[in-house]
Design a protein around this motif. Structure first.
Motif, PDB file in Angstrom:
ATOM      1  N   ILE A 121      51.893  22.373  48.871  1.00 24.80           N
ATOM      2  CA  ILE A 121      51.559  23.352  47.840  1.00 24.80           C
ATOM      3  C   ILE A 121      51.091  22.655  46.683  1.00 24.80           C
ATOM      4  N   LEU A 122      51.982  21.647  46.181  1.00 21.22           N
ATOM      5  CA  LEU A 122      51.687  20.736  44.974  1.00 21.22           C
ATOM      6  C   LEU A 122      50.290  20.121  44.861  1.00 21.22           C
ATOM      7  N   VAL A 123      49.947  19.552  46.204  1.00 20.18           N
ATOM      8  CA  VAL A 123      48.774  18.952  46.260  1.00 20.18           C
ATOM      9  C   VAL A 123      47.559  20.018  46.125  1.00 20.18           C
ATOM     10  N   GLY A 124      47.726  21.220  46.575  1.00 21.56           N
ATOM     11  CA  GLY A 124      46.717  22.437  46.429  1.00 21.56           C
ATOM     12  C   GLY A 124      46.642  22.777  44.818  1.00 21.56           C
ATOM     13  N   LEU A 125      47.862  22.814  44.208  1.00 22.35           N
ATOM     14  CA  LEU A 125      48.027  23.143  42.652  1.00 22.35           C
ATOM     15  C   LEU A 125      47.224  22.053  41.886  1.00 22.35           C
ATOM     16  N   ALA A 126      47.414  20.892  42.118  1.00 25.11           N
ATOM     17  CA  ALA A 126      47.059  19.682  41.587  1.00 25.11           C
ATOM     18  C   ALA A 126      45.553  19.680  41.847  1.00 25.11           C
ATOM     19  N   ALA A 127      44.837  20.210  42.802  1.00 20.49           N
ATOM     20  CA  ALA A 127      43.821  20.109  43.204  1.00 20.49           C
ATOM     21  C   ALA A 127      42.904  20.913  42.010  1.00 20.49           C
ATOM     22  N   GLY A 128      43.561  22.048  41.539  1.00 19.41           N
ATOM     23  CA  GLY A 128      43.134  23.024  40.655  1.00 19.41           C
ATOM     24  C   GLY A 128      43.623  24.524  41.165  1.00 19.41           C
ATOM     25  N   ALA A 129      44.249  24.756  42.083  1.00 22.61           N
ATOM     26  CA  ALA A 129      44.533  26.000  42.474  1.00 22.61           C
ATOM     27  C   ALA A 129      45.448  26.749  41.538  1.00 22.61           C
ATOM     28  N   ASP A 130      45.101  28.163  41.193  1.00 20.40           N
ATOM     29  CA  ASP A 130      46.160  28.616  40.108  1.00 20.40           C
ATOM     30  C   ASP A 130      47.320  29.200  40.874  1.00 20.40           C
ATOM     31  N   ASP A 131      47.191  29.581  41.879  1.00 20.50           N
ATOM     32  CA  ASP A 131      48.301  30.388  42.595  1.00 20.50           C
ATOM     33  C   ASP A 131      48.044  30.240  44.125  1.00 20.50           C
ATOM     34  N   TYR A 132      48.987  30.559  45.104  1.00 24.05           N
ATOM     35  CA  TYR A 132      48.963  30.541  46.568  1.00 24.05           C
ATOM     36  C   TYR A 132      49.599  31.817  47.048  1.00 24.05           C
ATOM     37  N   VAL A 133      49.086  31.975  48.303  1.00 26.91           N
ATOM     38  CA  VAL A 133      49.833  32.908  49.069  1.00 26.91           C
ATOM     39  C   VAL A 133      49.880  32.412  50.610  1.00 26.91           C
ATOM     40  N   THR A 134      50.980  32.231  51.181  1.00 29.08           N
ATOM     41  CA  THR A 134      51.398  31.494  52.623  1.00 29.08           C
ATOM     42  C   THR A 134      50.854  32.538  53.649  1.00 29.08           C
ATOM     43  N   LYS A 135      50.273  32.273  54.694  1.00 31.87           N
ATOM     44  CA  LYS A 135      49.826  33.089  56.036  1.00 31.87           C
ATOM     45  C   LYS A 135      51.195  33.326  56.848  1.00 31.87           C
ATOM     46  N   PRO A 136      51.405  34.294  57.359  1.00 35.66           N
ATOM     47  CA  PRO A 136      50.599  35.633  57.164  1.00 35.66           C
ATOM     48  C   PRO A 136      50.945  36.391  55.780  1.00 35.66           C
ATOM     49  N   PHE A 137      49.838  37.009  55.449  1.00 34.18           N
ATOM     50  CA  PHE A 137      49.952  37.860  54.075  1.00 34.18           C
ATOM     51  C   PHE A 137      49.513  39.235  54.372  1.00 34.18           C
ATOM     52  N   ARG A 138      50.193  40.047  53.027  1.00 32.69           N
ATOM     53  CA  ARG A 138      49.827  41.425  53.255  1.00 32.69           C
ATOM     54  C   ARG A 138      48.487  41.594  52.276  1.00 32.69           C
ATOM     55  N   MET A 139      47.588  42.145  52.817  1.00 34.86           N
ATOM     56  CA  MET A 139      46.212  42.268  51.862  1.00 34.86           C
ATOM     57  C   MET A 139      46.517  42.845  50.351  1.00 34.86           C
ATOM     58  N   ARG A 140      47.507  43.787  50.292  1.00 29.16           N
ATOM     59  CA  ARG A 140      47.703  44.157  48.883  1.00 29.16           C
ATOM     60  C   ARG A 140      48.292  43.138  48.041  1.00 29.16           C
ATOM     61  N   GLU A 141      48.967  42.264  48.701  1.00 26.98           N
ATOM     62  CA  GLU A 141      49.716  41.103  47.840  1.00 26.98           C
ATOM     63  C   GLU A 141      48.499  40.258  47.486  1.00 26.98           C
ATOM     64  N   VAL A 142      47.539  40.027  48.025  1.00 26.91           N
ATOM     65  CA  VAL A 142      46.342  38.999  48.043  1.00 26.91           C
ATOM     66  C   VAL A 142      45.467  39.663  46.773  1.00 26.91           C
ATOM     67  N   VAL A 143      45.047  41.051  46.891  1.00 24.02           N
ATOM     68  CA  VAL A 143      44.455  41.457  45.844  1.00 24.02           C
ATOM     69  C   VAL A 143      45.226  41.755  44.511  1.00 24.02           C
ATOM     70  N   ALA A 144      46.625  41.867  44.577  1.00 17.21           N
ATOM     71  CA  ALA A 144      47.332  41.780  43.250  1.00 17.21           C
ATOM     72  C   ALA A 144      47.476  40.746  42.707  1.00 17.21           C
ATOM     73  N   ARG A 145      47.514  39.589  43.467  1.00 19.54           N
ATOM     74  CA  ARG A 145      47.464  38.418  42.645  1.00 19.54           C
ATOM     75  C   ARG A 145      46.039  37.912  42.349  1.00 19.54           C
ATOM     76  N   VAL A 146      45.061  38.308  42.657  1.00 20.34           N
ATOM     77  CA  VAL A 146      43.575  37.935  42.260  1.00 20.34           C
ATOM     78  C   VAL A 146      43.442  38.680  41.016  1.00 20.34           C
ATOM     79  N   GLN A 147      43.948  40.120  40.815  1.00 19.77           N
ATOM     80  CA  GLN A 147      43.733  41.036  39.835  1.00 19.77           C
ATOM     81  C   GLN A 147      44.723  40.240  38.593  1.00 19.77           C
ATOM     82  N   ALA A 148      45.793  39.713  38.933  1.00 25.55           N
ATOM     83  CA  ALA A 148      46.714  39.007  37.845  1.00 25.55           C
ATOM     84  C   ALA A 148      46.079  37.766  37.461  1.00 25.55           C
TER      85      ALA A 148
END
Length: 230
Positions: free
Chosen positions: A91-118
């Motif tokens: 996860i730290l490698v992903g954040l260091a590459a420039g990601a702002d946030d992460y969601v682990t699979k399996p995920f709920r669609m509403r959580e992904v949408v909420a994080r994108v809106q945030a």
């Protein structure tokens, strides 16, 4: 007043997940651009200049980490990382590459949408705060240029991702003062919840690796404080 339509680039090689994300974002009023591999993701990003990217890490052709690096090098854009890996190092490698946030699979669609809106709210809030902040913040030998969004540690320039920069600036505005975790999440990300504090902790670790671990002090059960360093 009509709200501006946002464009999301969905990069996912699993066709079922890709379609589900596409349908959900379209239902939420987004313009959706799709890609199923790394090279196509870069092509579509150049063509459509998305407002936000939902990016799977395991992709054919070019992995998500490299796609993330190239996207951020070309034009800073908020990126939500989708990962099946829960190891903190990954996860730290992903954040260091420039990601702002992460969601682990399996995920709920509403959580992904909420994080994108945030993430989109964070970008808007960062632009608003930039106008009210001092042009340069100095904490010991740490120098933060808010207008140019550049950071120097003991005269050496340090490259930070957009979120790392916003987090550091929030801490630097009150050097030595302990900032609560939820308060930091609300100020920098625009929301706060239990998952969010894990995102904050991961970004703090990435930030420490770049500016020096001793500069960001942990106050257990409360939050973090920026110190002048040695």
């Amino acid at each position: 007043m009509t709200q501006t339509t946002r464009t999301v680039l969905v990069v996912e090689d699993d066709p079922t997940i890709n379609q589900a994300l596409t349908d959900r974002f379209a239902a939420e009023g987004f313009t959706v651009v799709r890609a199923v591999d790394g090279p196509t993701a870069l092509t579509e990003a150049a063509r459509h200049t998305p407002d936000v990217v939902v990016l799977d890490l395991m992709l054919p052709g070019l992995d998500g980490l490299e796609v993330c690096r190239r996207l951020q090098a070309e034009r800073p854009v908020p990126i939500l990382m989708l990962t099946a890996k829960t190891d903190e190092t990954d996860i730290l490698v992903g954040l260091a590459a420039g990601a702002d946030d992460y969601v682990t699979k399996p995920f709920r669609m509403r959580e992904v949408v909420a994080r994108v809106q945030a993430l989109l709210r964070r970008v808007e809030r960062a632009a608003e705060l930039a106008d009210s902040r001092l042009p340069v913040l100095t904490v010991g030998d740490l120098r933060i240029d808010s207008s140019a969004r550049r950071v120097r540690v003991a005269g050496r320039e340090v490259h930070l991702t957009p979120l790392e920069f916003d987090l550091l600036t929030a801490l630097a505005e009150r050097p030595g003062a302990v900032r609560g975790r939820e308060a930091l999440m609300t100020e920098v990300w625009g929301w706060a919840d239990a998952h969010g504090t894990r995102t904050l902790d991961s970004h703090v670790k990435a930030l420490r690796a770049k500016i020096g671990a001793e500069r960001v002090r942990t106050v257990h059960g409360v939050g973090y404080a920026l110190e002048a360093g040695r």
